[in-house]
Design a protein around this motif. Structure first.
Motif, mmCIF file in Angstrom:
data_model
loop_
_atom_site.group_PDB
_atom_site.id
_atom_site.type_symbol
_atom_site.label_atom_id
_atom_site.label_comp_id
_atom_site.label_asym_id
_atom_site.label_seq_id
_atom_site.Cartn_x
_atom_site.Cartn_y
_atom_site.Cartn_z
ATOM 1 N N LEU A 7 44.786 -12.899 -46.456
ATOM 2 C CA LEU A 7 45.411 -14.060 -47.082
ATOM 3 C C LEU A 7 45.232 -15.306 -46.215
ATOM 4 C CD1 LEU A 7 47.051 -15.194 -49.425
ATOM 5 C CD2 LEU A 7 49.127 -14.561 -48.188
ATOM 6 N N VAL A 8 45.386 -15.166 -44.910
ATOM 7 C CA VAL A 8 45.185 -16.306 -43.998
ATOM 8 C C VAL A 8 43.728 -16.768 -44.060
ATOM 9 C CG1 VAL A 8 45.131 -16.983 -41.562
ATOM 10 C CG2 VAL A 8 47.107 -15.759 -42.467
ATOM 11 N N LEU A 9 42.777 -15.828 -44.031
ATOM 12 C CA LEU A 9 41.354 -16.194 -44.150
ATOM 13 C C LEU A 9 41.053 -16.867 -45.480
ATOM 14 C CD1 LEU A 9 39.484 -13.158 -42.534
ATOM 15 C CD2 LEU A 9 39.482 -15.534 -41.755
ATOM 16 N N LEU A 10 41.681 -16.383 -46.548
ATOM 17 C CA LEU A 10 41.486 -16.991 -47.856
ATOM 18 C C LEU A 10 42.041 -18.422 -47.881
ATOM 19 C CD1 LEU A 10 40.509 -16.681 -50.773
ATOM 20 C CD2 LEU A 10 42.762 -15.747 -51.332
ATOM 21 N N MET A 11 43.193 -18.642 -47.253
ATOM 22 C CA MET A 11 43.771 -19.991 -47.210
ATOM 23 C C MET A 11 42.905 -20.928 -46.371
ATOM 24 S SD MET A 11 47.924 -19.544 -47.214
ATOM 25 C CE MET A 11 48.028 -18.554 -45.741
ATOM 26 N N ILE A 12 42.398 -20.457 -45.243
ATOM 27 C CA ILE A 12 41.510 -21.279 -44.411
ATOM 28 C C ILE A 12 40.233 -21.611 -45.182
ATOM 29 C CG2 ILE A 12 40.046 -21.270 -42.342
ATOM 30 C CD1 ILE A 12 42.303 -19.628 -40.966
ATOM 31 N N SER A 13 39.674 -20.611 -45.848
ATOM 32 C CA SER A 13 38.452 -20.830 -46.632
ATOM 33 C C SER A 13 38.697 -21.811 -47.772
ATOM 34 C CB SER A 13 37.928 -19.503 -47.178
ATOM 35 O OG SER A 13 37.533 -18.662 -46.116
ATOM 36 N N THR A 14 39.871 -21.745 -48.387
ATOM 37 C CA THR A 14 40.222 -22.693 -49.454
ATOM 38 C C THR A 14 40.286 -24.114 -48.904
ATOM 39 O OG1 THR A 14 41.450 -20.985 -50.651
ATOM 40 C CG2 THR A 14 41.969 -23.288 -51.191
ATOM 41 N N GLY A 15 40.929 -24.281 -47.761
ATOM 42 C CA GLY A 15 40.994 -25.603 -47.131
ATOM 43 C C GLY A 15 39.617 -26.124 -46.757
ATOM 44 N N LEU A 16 38.776 -25.250 -46.220
ATOM 45 C CA LEU A 16 37.406 -25.643 -45.877
ATOM 46 C C LEU A 16 36.613 -26.042 -47.116
ATOM 47 C CD1 LEU A 16 36.510 -22.903 -43.251
ATOM 48 C CD2 LEU A 16 36.704 -25.355 -42.821
ATOM 49 N N LEU A 60 29.983 -19.345 -51.288
ATOM 50 C CA LEU A 60 31.307 -19.129 -50.737
ATOM 51 C C LEU A 60 31.532 -17.714 -50.231
ATOM 52 C CD1 LEU A 60 33.281 -20.966 -53.575
ATOM 53 C CD2 LEU A 60 32.325 -21.939 -51.485
ATOM 54 N N THR A 61 32.264 -17.634 -49.149
ATOM 55 C CA THR A 61 32.722 -16.376 -48.574
ATOM 56 C C THR A 61 33.944 -16.698 -47.726
ATOM 57 O OG1 THR A 61 32.035 -14.416 -47.342
ATOM 58 C CG2 THR A 61 31.265 -16.529 -46.507
ATOM 59 N N LEU A 62 34.611 -15.697 -47.204
ATOM 60 C CA LEU A 62 35.704 -15.955 -46.269
ATOM 61 C C LEU A 62 35.083 -16.419 -44.963
ATOM 62 C CD1 LEU A 62 38.052 -12.899 -46.892
ATOM 63 C CD2 LEU A 62 38.265 -15.208 -47.800
ATOM 64 N N ALA A 63 35.527 -17.565 -44.450
ATOM 65 C CA ALA A 63 34.874 -18.129 -43.272
ATOM 66 C C ALA A 63 35.841 -18.999 -42.477
ATOM 67 C CB ALA A 63 33.669 -18.955 -43.693
ATOM 68 N N LEU A 64 35.451 -19.273 -41.237
ATOM 69 C CA LEU A 64 36.217 -20.168 -40.361
ATOM 70 C C LEU A 64 35.563 -21.537 -40.227
ATOM 71 C CD1 LEU A 64 37.174 -17.687 -37.493
ATOM 72 C CD2 LEU A 64 38.617 -18.491 -39.382
ATOM 73 N N TYR A 65 34.394 -21.711 -40.825
ATOM 74 C CA TYR A 65 33.734 -23.019 -40.804
ATOM 75 C C TYR A 65 32.875 -23.169 -42.049
ATOM 76 C CZ TYR A 65 29.440 -20.696 -39.231
ATOM 77 O OH TYR A 65 28.331 -19.900 -39.149
ATOM 78 N N GLY A 66 32.534 -24.399 -42.339
ATOM 79 C CA GLY A 66 31.694 -24.677 -43.483
ATOM 80 C C GLY A 66 30.942 -25.967 -43.269
ATOM 81 N N PHE A 67 29.988 -26.239 -44.148
ATOM 82 C CA PHE A 67 29.249 -27.485 -44.059
ATOM 83 C C PHE A 67 28.656 -27.811 -45.419
ATOM 84 C CE2 PHE A 67 26.499 -24.049 -42.801
ATOM 85 C CZ PHE A 67 25.306 -24.306 -43.453
ATOM 86 N N CYS A 68 28.297 -29.071 -45.573
ATOM 87 C CA CYS A 68 27.712 -29.573 -46.815
ATOM 88 C C CYS A 68 26.386 -30.229 -46.476
ATOM 89 C CB CYS A 68 28.656 -30.587 -47.459
ATOM 90 S SG CYS A 68 27.993 -31.365 -48.940
#
Length: 166
Positions: A7-16, A60-68
């Motif tokens: 759930l925490v990873l999903l929330m972080i991924s949603t914010g990212l 998309l996947t569960l992640a701690l970082y992202g980019f565009c």
């Protein structure tokens, strides 16, 4: 406990995702030919949920970082100061909007949903404020330059170019 971690990873991924969506929307709104791709985690397209939102493709996947990225940047350059600035500020601004909306949703909720919305609001606010600071992310968070560092470099480069003309 595993459910809580997920759930925490999903929330972080949603914010990212919200943050990176801000960059993508800023890209496609500036030019009718521009496209954008959002990646959560690595640049690999394998084993990721693929979502197409008009000219924006999301991996998309569960992640701690992202980019565009803008895959057709050669056709539609974002090198000018104004478009690049809008692109860089798009992520933090949508994160701020997301924080406000999640906080508003928390006010009208109770129990577990309220807790989830408050945490999402906090994550979005963090993703508004922290990327505006000029720094390089650690390698485990992608190792890229923050939006703030890219903005600072853009301002410095623009000053150099103006001083060279004068």
């Amino acid at each position: 406990m595993i459910l809580e971690i997920m759930l925490v990873l999903l929330m972080i991924s949603t914010g990212l995702f919200i943050h990176e969506l801000g960059h993508a929307v800023a890209t496609v709104m500036q030019n009718k030919k521009a496209t954008a791709e959002i990646y959560l985690g690595s640049s690999s397209k394998e084993k990721k949920l693929k979502i197409i939102l008009g000219r924006i493709t999301c991996y998309l996947t569960l992640a701690l970082y992202g980019f565009c990225i803008q895959p057709n940047w050669r056709e539609v350059p974002l090198s000018a100061v104004r478009p690049r600035t809008i692109f860089l500020l798009g992520g933090p601004l949508l994160s701020l909007v997301g924080a406000a909306l999640f906080y508003a949703a928390a006010i009208f909720s109770s129990g577990v949903p309220e807790s989830i919305f408050v945490n999402l609001a906090g994550i979005c606010f963090f993703l508004f404020a922290s990327p505006l600071l000029p720094f390089t992310y650690p390698r485990f968070l992608g190792g890229g330059r923050s939006d703030g560092l890219q903005l600072l470099n853009l301002i410095k480069e623009n000053r150099k170019q103006r001083n060279a003309v004068l």
